[in-house]
Design a protein around this motif. Structure first.
Motif, PDB file in Angstrom:
ATOM      1  N   ILE A 533       1.078  -1.174  -0.060  1.00 26.21           N
ATOM      2  CA  ILE A 533      -0.025  -0.187   0.382  1.00 26.21           C
ATOM      3  C   ILE A 533       0.896   1.721  -0.406  1.00 26.21           C
ATOM      4  N   THR A 534       0.724   1.912  -1.250  1.00 25.27           N
ATOM      5  CA  THR A 534       1.717   3.397  -0.915  1.00 25.27           C
ATOM      6  C   THR A 534       0.634   4.410  -1.624  1.00 25.27           C
ATOM      7  N   HIS A 535       0.662   4.873  -1.507  1.00 26.53           N
ATOM      8  CA  HIS A 535       0.756   6.241  -2.457  1.00 26.53           C
ATOM      9  C   HIS A 535       1.510   6.714  -4.091  1.00 26.53           C
ATOM     10  N   PRO A 564       9.872   4.170  -2.567  1.00 29.45           N
ATOM     11  CA  PRO A 564      10.810   4.384  -1.579  1.00 29.45           C
ATOM     12  C   PRO A 564      10.368   3.872  -0.126  1.00 29.45           C
ATOM     13  N   LYS A 565      11.919   4.026   0.570  1.00 30.49           N
ATOM     14  CA  LYS A 565      11.156   3.985   2.069  1.00 30.49           C
ATOM     15  C   LYS A 565      10.823   4.768   2.962  1.00 30.49           C
ATOM     16  N   GLN A 566      11.225   5.845   2.919  1.00 33.82           N
ATOM     17  CA  GLN A 566      10.653   6.639   3.857  1.00 33.82           C
ATOM     18  C   GLN A 566       9.481   8.166   2.195  1.00 33.82           C
ATOM     19  N   GLN A 575       8.019   4.241 -14.583  1.00 32.89           N
ATOM     20  CA  GLN A 575       9.934   4.734 -15.223  1.00 32.89           C
ATOM     21  C   GLN A 575      10.294   5.051 -14.380  1.00 32.89           C
ATOM     22  N   PHE A 576      10.020   5.716 -13.104  1.00 33.49           N
ATOM     23  CA  PHE A 576      10.103   5.671 -11.870  1.00 33.49           C
ATOM     24  C   PHE A 576      10.944   4.220 -10.879  1.00 33.49           C
ATOM     25  N   LEU A 577       9.623   3.653 -10.912  1.00 35.32           N
ATOM     26  CA  LEU A 577       9.759   2.172 -10.290  1.00 35.32           C
ATOM     27  C   LEU A 577      10.508   0.910 -10.482  1.00 35.32           C
ATOM     28  N   LEU A 578      10.530   1.099 -12.233  1.00 32.67           N
ATOM     29  CA  LEU A 578      11.131  -0.102 -12.873  1.00 32.67           C
ATOM     30  C   LEU A 578      12.503   0.429 -13.043  1.00 32.67           C
ATOM     31  N   LYS A 579      12.407   1.379 -13.625  1.00 35.12           N
ATOM     32  CA  LYS A 579      14.028   1.860 -13.935  1.00 35.12           C
ATOM     33  C   LYS A 579      14.556   1.534 -15.411  1.00 35.12           C
TER      34      LYS A 579
END
Length: 656
Positions: A533-535, A564-566, A575-579
Motif C-alpha cells: 500500500i502506497t501513494h 521509496p522506504k520513506q 519509469q520511476f519504479l522499474l527504471k
C-alpha cells in the motif's frame, strides 16, 4: 480537450497585466498575511444610512422589509422628531452643562439640520466637540423615548467617513451603553423594538446592545410567537453569533412549522446558515423541502437563495429523495430565478454526491447565456459542479460553458487579483474536464502570482494547486503539450504530505475505506507474498495497493523494494519504479483502487470527476487500475472476498 495549446509563446498582454498587477500589489505588501489594506475614506459608507459595512447588505435589507410588514410600533415608546427650537450658533463658545436632557436633544436636532444643509460639514467638526461631550455625559439619564429619538437622529445625520469618526463614535457608543444598561428592565417586545431602531445604523454587529438583547431573549426561544422568533433570528443573523440553545429555535420551528410562510422561513434559514448551525431534524428539513416546492413558482430570489444555502448545509443522505424531487420541481424555474439561485441549485446535491442531470443542464444553458454576469467565484463553483458530476451532456454543452469561462479570464484581471485562490481552484476544476489554456496556467504558477496568493509560505496552499500541477506533469507530459511554469517541486511535496491520508494500519481507528483497503491487502497476501500500500499519486488523498506481475514467471514480484522506504513526494510512475526494467513488456504494474462511496454519484455507477481523473492518471503513469466499488465488496466472508478479488484480477494476470 486542449484549448490554445502551443509549445512556445509570448504571454498575451492581459496575462502580463495580471503578473504586473501581482508585482505591484506585492510591492505594496497588500498580500502579506500581517498587512492591513487601507481604503480611502471616500469609499466607505455610500448608503444614506451610516453603516459599518462598505456595501449595502441586500439580503439583510430584504429580510428587514419582510419584518417591517409585521412590526407594530410599541406604545409610548416612539418619539416624533422635534423641530429645532434653539438658534444658538455652534461656532460660539458656550457652556452646555446647564442644559436639560430635552434641551440637549433639541440642540442635537440643530446639529443634524446644520450637517444636512452643508455637505462640507460633518459632525466631526471641532465646533461640535463641546456639545458632544455634554450630550454624551447626559446620555445615561435618557429614557426610552429619548434614546429612540437619538437613534433616529443618528440615522438622519447621514454618512460619515467611518464608524469611528470623531464625535459620531462617541454618540453612538454612549447610546449603545445607555441601551445596554436598560436590557435587564426591558421585556422581549421592547428589546426587539430597540433592536429595530439600531438596524438602519448598520451597527448591530459592532455595538453590544443587540447581542445582549438577543442573549436575554434566547432563554425563551421555545415559547416565542412566530413574529418574535423571526425577528430574534434576524438579529442573530446580523451578529453572526449563535446562541447556546439554537436547538430551541429548531424545536419552535418544527412544532409551529405551518404558521410560518416562505419568507419567514427564509429569515430563519439565514440565521441558521450565517451562524454555521445546521438543522439536525430530518423531519424538519423534509418539511422545508416540501414548503419550498409548494411555493416554487412564486418564491423570491433572496428567499430561495437563503433556503438553498441552509438545505445544502443541513441535508444528509436521508434527504436524497426529497432533494431529487426538489431539483425536479425547480428545473422549470431556472430561466426565472437569479443566477445565484441557479448556482445553488447546481450545488445542492454536491455534498452527498447526488447528480440531477436535467437541472444541471438547465443551469449550464442559463450560464452560457449570461456568462458576462457571472462572478469569478460563480465560475469556480459551477466548474466544480460540472467536474464532480462527470456527466455526458448533450452536444458537450458543459465543455461549451467551461471554454466560455476560459475566454472570460483576460477580462477578469481585477477579480483574479482580488480572489487569486478562486482562480487557481477554477483552473484545477477545468482540468478535470480536460479544459485548459497553457498561458493561463503558466501565469498562475509564475512566482509573483504565487507570492501574491499565498505570501511567503507558498507551502500553505491546498490540494487544488498540486492537483493542477499533477495534471501538467502527467496528462501533458508527452508531445510537448505544455512548456510553461510548474508549481515549485519542494512546496509540492510538502503540501502533498500534509494533505495525504496515513497508510492504514490495524493499530489505529479505521474509516470504512481504510478498512476496505486493508482487507484487500490481507486477502491478496493469503495467496501472494508481495503486495504493497502506497501513494502512487502523491497529490491524491488516499493510497492504493500496488502489485508487480511477471507474466513469464507467473508470479508477483516484490514491488515494495522498488518504492521509496520513506515519503518522497514523487509520482511513482513505471519509469520511476522499474527504471532500467521499464521497457520489459512481461512486467505489469497493477493498482487496486478502493472505490469508496464518495467516489461515486449516488444511485449510479458513474464515478466522480476527481476519481475518474485519478484512474486516468494511473493509466498514464503505467499502471493497470482495478477498481473495487464499495457496494460490490463482500464484507461478511473472507472466502467471498478472495473469490471476488481474484475474479477482478485474473483477467489481468492471465494476459501475456
Amino acid at each position: 480537450m486542449l484549448i490554445g495549446s502551443m509549445s512556445r509563446y509570448v504571454l498575451p498582454r492581459s496575462h502580463m497585466l495580471l503578473l504586473n498587477r501581482a508585482g505591484a500589489l506585492k510591492s505594496r505588501k497588500v498580500f502579506s498575511r500581517s498587512s492591513t489594506v487601507m481604503w480611502p475614506a471616500s469609499n466607505i459608507h455610500t448608503h444614506p444610512y451610516v453603516g459599518a459595512k462598505k456595501f449595502t447588505d441586500t439580503e439583510n435589507d430584504y429580510a428587514r422589509e419582510i419584518l417591517l410588514s409585521s412590526i407594530v410600533a410599541a406604545p409610548n415608546v416612539v418619539a416624533a422628531l422635534r423641530a429645532p427650537e434653539s438658534t444658538q450658533q455652534f461656532d460660539e463658545i458656550i457652556d452646555w452643562e446647564p442644559l436639560s436632557d430635552r434641551e440637549l436633544l433639541d440642540q442635537f436636532h440643530q446639529v443634524v439640520e446644520i450637517c444636512a444643509r452643508d455637505d462640507e460639514l460633518c459632525i466631526s467638526d471641532e465646533r461640535f466637540d463641546s456639545f458632544v461631550h455634554s450630550f454624551v455625559s447626559k446620555m445615561p439619564q435618557f429614557d426610552e423615548e429619548q434614546l429612540v429619538e437619538t437613534l433616529k437622529l443618528l440615522v438622519k445625520l447621514g454618512p460619515t467617513p467611518n464608524i469611528n469618526t470623531r464625535n459620531y463614535s462617541q454618540i453612538w457608543e454612549a447610546t449603545d451603553k445607555a441601551c445596554l444598561a436598560k436590557v435587564p428592565s426591558w421585556n422581549t417586545e421592547k428589546l426587539l423594538f430597540m433592536a429595530d431602531q439600531w438596524y438602519p445604523l448598520r451597527l448591530a454587529k459592532v455595538g453590544k446592545f443587540v447581542g445582549k438583547a438577543v442573549f436575554k431573549i434566547s432563554s425563551k426561544l421555545r415559547k416565542l410567537n412566530k413574529d418574535d422568533l423571526v425577528r430574534t433570528v434576524f438579529y442573530i443573523n446580523l451578529t453572526r453569533v449563535p446562541v447556546e440553545n439554537m436547538i430551541d429555535i429548531e424545536l419552535n420551528l418544527k412544532n409551529n412549522f405551518y404558521r410560518f410562510d416562505i419568507d419567514d422561513l427564509a429569515i430563519l434559514c439565514m440565521g441558521f446558515f450565517k451562524t454555521q448551525t445546521p438543522i439536525r431534524s430530518v423531519e424538519l428539513i423534509s418539511k422545508i423541502y416540501q414548503l419550498t416546492m409548494h411555493n416554487a413558482s412564486t418564491v423570491k430570489d433572496i428567499s430561495l437563495a437563503a433556503i438553498l444555502k441552509l438545505l445544502r448545509y443541513s441535508s444528509r443522505i436521508p434527504h436524497a429523495q426529497c432533494m431529487e424531487q426538489f431539483l425536479t420541481v425547480f428545473t422549470p424555474e431556472v430561466p426565472r430565478i437569479s443566477l445565484f439561485c441557479c448556482l445553488h441549485l447546481a450545488l445542492l446535491g454536491s455534498d452527498i454526491h447526488l447528480g440531477h442531470q436535467p437541472c444541471l443542464e438547465a443551469v449550464i444553458e442559463r450560464f452560457i447565456k449570461d456568462i458576462k454576469l457571472l462572478r469569478l467565484k460563480d465560475m469556480e463553483r459551477i466548474a466544480f459542479a460540472i467536474a464532480q458530476n462527470n456527466m455526458t451532456h448533450t452536444d458537450n454543452r458543459d465543455i461549451t460553458l467551461l471554454s466560455a469561462i476560459l475566454d472570460e479570464m483576460p477580462s477578469r484581471i481585477d477579480e483574479i487579483t482580488t480572489y487569486p485562490k478562486s482562480y487557481l481552484t477554477l483552473l484545477h476544476f477545468l482540468t478535470l474536464k480536460d479544459v485548459y489554456r497553457e498561458e493561463l496556467i503558466t501565469a498562475a504558477f509564475e512566482p509573483r502570482f504565487l507570492h501574491m496568493t499565498y505570501g511567503r509560505n507558498v507551502a500553505s496552499a491546498g490540494r487544488e494547486v498540486i492537483s493542477l500541477d499533477g495534471y501538467l506533469r502527467i496528462n501533458l507530459r508527452d508531445g510537448g503539450k505544455y512548456s510553461g511554469n510548474y508549481f515549485p517541486e519542494k512546496q509540492f511535496k510538502i503540501i502533498a504530505k500534509m494533505t495525504q491520508d496515513y497508510i492504514p494500519s490495524r493499530e489505529y481507528r479505521l474509516s470504512k475505506s481504510d478498512r476496505m483497503l486493508l482487507e484487500i491487502l490481507e486477502t491478496l497476501q493469503k495467496r501472494h507474498k508481495f503486495a504493497h500500500i502506497t501513494h502512487l499519486l502523491p497529490h491524491y488523498q488516499r493510497p492504493d495497493v500496488a502489485l508487480l506481475w511477471d507474466s513469464n514467471q507467473r508470479q508477483l514480484l516484490d514491488v515494495a523494494s522498488r518504492c521509496p522506504k520513506q515519503y518522497s513526494g514523487n509520482i511513482l510512475s513505471r519509469q520511476f519504479l522499474l527504471k532500467d526494467d521499464s521497457d520489459r513488456q512481461e512486467l505489469k504494474l497493477i493498482s487496486i483502487v478502493a472505490g469508496s462511496w464518495n467516489c461515486y454519484i449516488r444511485g449510479q455507477d458513474r464515478v466522480t470527476g476527481g476519481f475518474a481523473m485519478k484512474l486516468k492518471q494511473l493509466r498514464l503513469i503505467g499502471f493497470e487500475p482495478v477498481v473495487i466499488p464499495w457496494y460490490e465488496w463482500p464484507i461478511n466472508s473472507e472466502e467471498a472476498m478472495d473469490t471476488y478479488l481474484f475474479e477482478k484480477l485474473n483477467p489481468l494476470l492471465e494476459q501475456q
